[in-house]
Design an enzyme around this catalytic site. Structure first.
Site, PDB file in Angstrom:
ATOM      1  N   GLU A 138    -134.442  63.371  73.409  1.00 48.40           N
ATOM      2  CA  GLU A 138    -134.769  64.278  72.314  1.00 48.40           C
ATOM      3  C   GLU A 138    -133.497  64.754  71.614  1.00 48.40           C
ATOM      4  O   GLU A 138    -132.393  64.597  72.146  1.00 48.40           O
ATOM      5  CB  GLU A 138    -135.509  65.501  72.894  1.00 48.40           C
ATOM      6  CG  GLU A 138    -136.810  65.147  73.610  1.00 48.40           C
ATOM      7  CD  GLU A 138    -137.960  64.827  72.651  1.00 48.40           C
ATOM      8  OE1 GLU A 138    -137.717  64.411  71.500  1.00 48.40           O
ATOM      9  OE2 GLU A 138    -139.107  65.004  73.071  1.00 48.40           O
ATOM     10  N   ASP A 142    -139.073  62.866  65.607  1.00 43.00           N
ATOM     11  CA  ASP A 142    -137.841  63.667  65.589  1.00 43.00           C
ATOM     12  C   ASP A 142    -136.596  62.800  65.847  1.00 43.00           C
ATOM     13  O   ASP A 142    -135.523  63.311  66.134  1.00 43.00           O
ATOM     14  CB  ASP A 142    -137.921  64.814  66.627  1.00 43.00           C
ATOM     15  CG  ASP A 142    -138.071  64.306  68.065  1.00 43.00           C
ATOM     16  OD1 ASP A 142    -138.035  63.083  68.288  1.00 43.00           O
ATOM     17  OD2 ASP A 142    -138.218  65.157  68.974  1.00 43.00           O
ATOM     18  N   HIS A 169    -136.150  60.549  68.258  1.00 42.46           N
ATOM     19  CA  HIS A 169    -135.803  60.205  69.640  1.00 42.46           C
ATOM     20  C   HIS A 169    -136.021  58.728  69.948  1.00 42.46           C
ATOM     21  O   HIS A 169    -136.858  58.069  69.325  1.00 42.46           O
ATOM     22  CB  HIS A 169    -136.553  61.088  70.656  1.00 42.46           C
ATOM     23  CG  HIS A 169    -138.022  60.848  70.773  1.00 42.46           C
ATOM     24  ND1 HIS A 169    -138.954  61.858  70.707  1.00 42.46           N
ATOM     25  CD2 HIS A 169    -138.755  59.724  70.981  1.00 42.46           C
ATOM     26  CE1 HIS A 169    -140.172  61.369  70.881  1.00 42.46           C
ATOM     27  NE2 HIS A 169    -140.074  60.067  71.046  1.00 42.46           N
ATOM     28  N   ASP A 178    -139.266  54.569  80.062  1.00 39.40           N
ATOM     29  CA  ASP A 178    -139.518  55.921  80.559  1.00 39.40           C
ATOM     30  C   ASP A 178    -140.868  56.054  81.246  1.00 39.40           C
ATOM     31  O   ASP A 178    -141.709  55.169  81.168  1.00 39.40           O
ATOM     32  CB  ASP A 178    -139.397  56.936  79.400  1.00 39.40           C
ATOM     33  CG  ASP A 178    -140.003  56.426  78.099  1.00 39.40           C
ATOM     34  OD1 ASP A 178    -140.792  55.466  78.150  1.00 39.40           O
ATOM     35  OD2 ASP A 178    -139.689  56.973  77.044  1.00 39.40           O
TER      36      ASP A 178
HETATM   37  C1  F6R Z   1    -142.068  55.139  74.646  1.00 34.75           C
HETATM   38  C2  F6R Z   1    -140.901  55.836  74.119  1.00 34.75           C
HETATM   39  C3  F6R Z   1    -140.947  56.712  72.928  1.00 34.75           C
HETATM   40  C4  F6R Z   1    -141.787  56.162  71.786  1.00 34.75           C
HETATM   41  C5  F6R Z   1    -141.810  57.127  70.604  1.00 34.75           C
HETATM   42  C6  F6R Z   1    -142.730  56.652  69.513  1.00 34.75           C
HETATM   43  O1  F6R Z   1    -141.745  54.398  75.810  1.00 34.75           O
HETATM   44  O2  F6R Z   1    -139.885  55.708  74.727  1.00 34.75           O
HETATM   45  O3  F6R Z   1    -139.646  56.930  72.471  1.00 34.75           O
HETATM   46  O4  F6R Z   1    -141.282  54.915  71.382  1.00 34.75           O
HETATM   47  O5  F6R Z   1    -142.196  58.391  71.033  1.00 34.75           O
HETATM   48  O6  F6R Z   1    -144.048  56.706  69.964  1.00 34.75           O
HETATM   49  P1  F6R Z   1    -145.227  56.046  69.115  1.00 34.75           P
HETATM   50  O7  F6R Z   1    -144.994  54.569  69.116  1.00 34.75           O
HETATM   51  O8  F6R Z   1    -146.482  56.382  69.873  1.00 34.75           O
HETATM   52  O9  F6R Z   1    -145.175  56.634  67.754  1.00 34.75           O
END
Ligand code: F6R
Length: 261
Positions: A143, A136, A138, A67
């Site tokens: 989301e 959450d 995702h 992303d």
């Molecule tokens: C990042 C992504 C997100 C993260 C998630 C966890 O490319 O796609 O889904 O993997 O938000 O983020 P962290 O690792 O910062 O807790």
């Protein structure tokens, strides 16, 4: 779904990195799907160490990231392109032209998403997809409430993700966090031949519970991994704390990996 419960994130990151290093050594043309965020940082440095030790070369590896924020140029310090360059690409022998991140500045973002999907298909699909998990539930920026069959598209961040990301990456400034992003879809992610998810810390325990033992539901998009036949979750003890079958997974998955006697 395999759940490997490790002593700490250092151990989990090393085991996951070893898995990727072995795959790249066996197939130098491996196609990787990569994630940003705080979680994979240690794993990326272990992968870089392995390249330095000549255990694998990324010269022919191709990568596609999950992303990117809408509106951020790849040179912006908070962009995911910038993050990948700093945390992995500049530390390994990959050709930068073989690395792909969605263009957050694309004039027509939906067209950019369709182009990205076509590129991945043309490369033969993703061999190993790396994932983190949001608090959450995702995966990528999918989301709660996102279809489990979704494809790469423009998505909206929930306030809780905006808060998490503001804390971690935008010096606490909620207003600075873009509210939209371009993201691989859940359906796109689940087409990868192998999935490696990392999850660390107490604030991920509900998300991990939903992912592994909750119903398969768009309210926890990570739960789609239950339908995948080669998905591995590497977590530390706090992230695994709410799993009912904790001991069983831990024993079964570690035995499969050959990391415990
Ligand atoms: C990042 C992504 C997100 C993260 C998630 C966890 O490319 O796609 O889904 O993997 O938000 O983020 P962290 O690792 O910062 O807790």
């Amino acid at each position: 779904m395999e759940v490997v419960i490790c002593k700490n994130k250092e151990e989990a990151s090393k085991i996951a990195a070893d898995m990727i290093t072995a795959a790249v050594a066996a197939n130098p043309r491996t196609v990787l799907g990569l994630a940003t965020g705080s979680t994979p940082v240690l794993m990326y440095s272990e992968m870089a160490k392995a390249v330095k030790a000549k255990k694998a070369s990324y010269r022919q590896v191709k990568t596609w990231n999950l992303d990117e924020y809408e509106g951020l140029a790849g040179t912006h310090e908070q962009s995911y392109r910038y993050f990948m360059n700093k945390n992995l690409f500049e530390k390994i022998d990959i050709r930068i032209s073989n690395t792909h991140v969605l263009n957050g500045l694309a004039k027509d973002p939906e067209k950019e998403c369709a182009r990205y999907e076509a590129q991945i298909r043309k490369a033969g699909g993703i061999d190993i997809q790396v994932l983190g998990i949001g608090s959450d539930g995702h995966i990528a920026f999918n989301e709660p409430g996102t279809s489990l069959q979704s494809r790469t598209s423009v998505v909206y961040l929930t306030p809780s993700t905006v808060r998490d990301n503001a804390r971690l990456f935008f010096h606490g400034d909620m207003k600075a966090v873009p509210k939209r992003a371009l993201s691989m879809g859940v359906g796109t992610i689940c087409e990868a031949r192998k999935i490696i998810m990392l999850a660390f810390g107490r604030n991920k325990q509900d998300a991990v519970k939903g992912c592994v033992e909750g119903p398969v539901s768009q309210f926890c998009t990570a739960s789609a991994l239950q339908m995948h036949n080669d998905a591995w979750i590497f977590c530390d003890e706090p992230a695994a704390a709410k799993l009912k079958l904790k001991e069983y997974y831990s024993w079964r998955s570690a035995t499969k990996l050959g990391i415990r006697k």
